[in-house]
Write a protein that holds these residues in place. Structure first.
Motif, mmCIF file in Angstrom:
data_model
loop_
_atom_site.group_PDB
_atom_site.id
_atom_site.type_symbol
_atom_site.label_atom_id
_atom_site.label_comp_id
_atom_site.label_asym_id
_atom_site.label_seq_id
_atom_site.Cartn_x
_atom_site.Cartn_y
_atom_site.Cartn_z
ATOM 1 N N LEU A 7 2.767 11.409 10.205
ATOM 2 C CA LEU A 7 2.346 12.262 9.094
ATOM 3 C C LEU A 7 0.823 12.378 8.991
ATOM 4 O O LEU A 7 0.313 13.034 8.082
ATOM 5 N N GLY A 8 0.113 11.741 9.915
ATOM 6 C CA GLY A 8 -1.346 11.826 9.941
ATOM 7 C C GLY A 8 -2.039 10.984 8.886
ATOM 8 O O GLY A 8 -3.143 11.317 8.470
ATOM 9 N N LEU A 9 -1.419 9.882 8.469
ATOM 10 C CA LEU A 9 -1.980 9.050 7.402
ATOM 11 C C LEU A 9 -2.897 7.941 7.918
ATOM 12 O O LEU A 9 -3.498 7.228 7.134
ATOM 13 N N ARG A 64 7.997 2.269 9.453
ATOM 14 C CA ARG A 64 7.109 2.799 8.419
ATOM 15 C C ARG A 64 5.748 3.128 9.002
ATOM 16 O O ARG A 64 5.149 4.152 8.673
ATOM 17 N N TRP A 65 5.222 2.268 9.889
ATOM 18 C CA TRP A 65 3.933 2.528 10.518
ATOM 19 C C TRP A 65 4.007 3.802 11.345
ATOM 20 O O TRP A 65 3.105 4.646 11.273
ATOM 21 N N GLU A 66 5.078 3.946 12.144
ATOM 22 C CA GLU A 66 5.225 5.142 12.993
ATOM 23 C C GLU A 66 5.389 6.402 12.155
ATOM 24 O O GLU A 66 4.857 7.461 12.502
ATOM 25 N N SER A 109 0.844 -1.187 0.000
ATOM 26 C CA SER A 109 0.000 0.000 0.000
ATOM 27 C C SER A 109 0.887 1.247 0.000
ATOM 28 O O SER A 109 1.536 1.577 0.991
ATOM 29 N N TRP A 110 0.900 1.969 -1.117
ATOM 30 C CA TRP A 110 1.780 3.132 -1.261
ATOM 31 C C TRP A 110 1.258 4.373 -0.546
ATOM 32 O O TRP A 110 1.949 5.379 -0.471
ATOM 33 N N GLU A 111 0.054 4.330 -0.005
ATOM 34 C CA GLU A 111 -0.472 5.516 0.668
ATOM 35 C C GLU A 111 0.287 5.830 1.970
ATOM 36 O O GLU A 111 0.181 6.930 2.480
#
Length: 111
Positions: free
Chosen positions: A80-82, A73-75, A59-61
């Protein structure tokens, strides 16, 4: 009209000969593929969780996943508020020492 063309009409079939070090003759044998020994903490025990983590990697989002662990990557995505899935973080914390869970899908491929 003629006969139907085959792929072997354009490309020559080549069989590899594996030489036995004890004899001078080669023999046609399939190549041996090493099979890794499974440990009790092997990733085969959690295929659904690993599939979910692979989908997270793809998932590139949430940004690129190469060069960092899945938890990093999760953190990063969270900062970044994603809004990455919370179940991914819980799974990563549950298996925090296992490299098959911590590293992304592309970890074994050189950059």
């Amino acid at each position: 009209m003629g006969r139907k063309r085959l792929i072997t009409d354009s490309f020559q079939v080549v069989k590899r000969q594996h030489r036995d070090p004890d004899t001078k003759e080669g023999s046609l044998q399939p190549e041996a593929v090493p099979v890794p020994a499974e440990s009790p903490t092997d990733s085969s025990l959690h295929p659904a969780q690993l599939e979910m983590l692979k989908q997270f990697d793809l998932s590139w989002e949430y940004g690129p996943c190469t060069g960092i662990t899945r938890l990093q990557r999760w953190e990063r995505a969270e900062s970044l508020g994603l809004s990455p899935p919370l179940v991914v973080r819980e799974t990563l914390l549950e298996h925090e020492g296992d490299p098959s869970f911590m590293h992304c899908l592309w970890h074994d491929y050189p950059l």
